[in-house]
Design an enzyme around this catalytic site. Structure first.
Site, short mmCIF file in Angstrom:
data_model
loop_
_atom_site.label_atom_id
_atom_site.label_comp_id
_atom_site.label_asym_id
_atom_site.label_seq_id
_atom_site.Cartn_x
_atom_site.Cartn_y
_atom_site.Cartn_z
CB SER A 83 1.25 -6.79 -15.45
OG SER A 83 2.40 -6.41 -16.38
CE LYS A 141 1.63 -8.38 -10.98
NZ LYS A 141 1.54 -7.83 -9.30
CB ALA A 201 -0.98 0.23 1.46
NE ARG A 260 8.34 2.70 -1.80
CZ ARG A 260 9.39 3.25 -2.32
NH1 ARG A 260 8.94 4.46 -2.94
NH2 ARG A 260 10.18 3.63 -1.46
CE1 TYR A 280 6.17 -7.34 -12.57
CE2 TYR A 280 5.43 -7.64 -14.38
CZ TYR A 280 4.93 -7.49 -13.71
OH TYR A 280 4.49 -6.29 -12.48
CG ASN A 334 -1.14 -2.85 -5.31
OD1 ASN A 334 -0.90 -2.73 -6.69
ND2 ASN A 334 -0.04 -2.64 -4.28
CB ILE A 376 0.89 2.11 -13.96
CG1 ILE A 376 0.30 1.42 -14.38
CG2 ILE A 376 0.66 3.37 -13.02
CD1 ILE A 376 -0.81 2.00 -15.26
#
Length: 232
Positions: free
Chosen positions: A127, A144, A8, A10, A140, A75, A173
């Site tokens: 993602s 995801k 939470a 960043r 990665y 997240n 993002i």
């Protein structure tokens, strides 16, 4: 609603926690290392708890402090840009431990309360690479993609218990995770994105907040791309 957001401090997690707080929810946040950022969120009204989500015992201990929740935003995540054959066992364990097992741990720990209450909403943050894969980001992407499979399976399993499970799949993002991109990299990426810009954390947060809300009461098993039309 009483909602927990992991990772939470960043980026998307921080924007999500702040937005949910503004909407009047009781918000809890997990963090691991970002003390200063956690303190500023605590001052704003978010209850912050240090917790390594890859450690099931740590998640259980944190859950004892929080109690039952209505909403969970999985997240917390780490990135890894490296050729597949060069990834070390330590890097592999860390990446899957946070990105995949972190979501599994938090969901397993808080799910029984949701089932008992016949209500709950889970939002997994995947993602665009979990949808389409990313070169030099195979592990990665795999971690995801697993979240998307988890989302779709749990949506079917938990629907009869009144629990909705959905997924947000952000594109590129503008967060600390992508801060290492050079100006040239950003320019090249923007040229590939139909909306011609990087995404903002707040835009991904809006999608997560929508899925948590009653406005999405008939949505489960969905993957919402927040990527400006970019296919990765």
């Amino acid at each position: 609603m009483k909602i927990l957001v992991t990772g939470a401090t960043r980026g998307i997690g921080r924007a999500t926690a702040q937005l949910l707080l503004e909407q009047g929810h009781e918000v809890f946040g997990f963090y691991e290392n970002s003390e200063y950022e956690a303190r500023t969120l605590e001052e704003a009204g978010v209850t912050m708890i240090r917790c390594d989500v890859s450690d099931l015992c740590a998640v259980r201990k944190a859950a004892d402090r929080i109690g039952e929740i209505d909403g969970l935003v999985n997240n917390a995540g780490v990135s890894l840009v490296k050729l597949f054959q060069e990834v070390t066992p330590e890097e592999e364990r860390r990446l899957y431990g946070v990105n995949l097992f972190g979501a599994l741990n938090c969901t397993r720990v808080f799910l029984p309360g949701m089932i008992e209450n016949k209500y709950g909403v889970i939002v997994n943050v995947s993602s665009v690479f979990g949808v389409n894969g990313g070169s030099a980001e195979a592990d990665y992407s795999a971690s995801k993609a697993a979240l998307i499979g988890l989302t779709k399976a749990l949506a079917k399993e938990l629907g009869p218990s009144g629990i909705r499970v959905n997924c947000v799949a952000p594109g590129i993002i503008d967060t600390d995770m992508n801060a290492s991109l050079s100006v040239e990299d950003v320019r090249a990426l923007v040229e590939e994105i139909p909306l011609e810009s990087l995404g903002k954390p707040e835009e991904a947060a809006e999608a997560a907040a929508f899925l948590l809300s009653e406005s999405a009461s008939y949505i489960t098993g969905a993957v919402i791309n927040v990527d400006g039309g970019w296919q990765g």
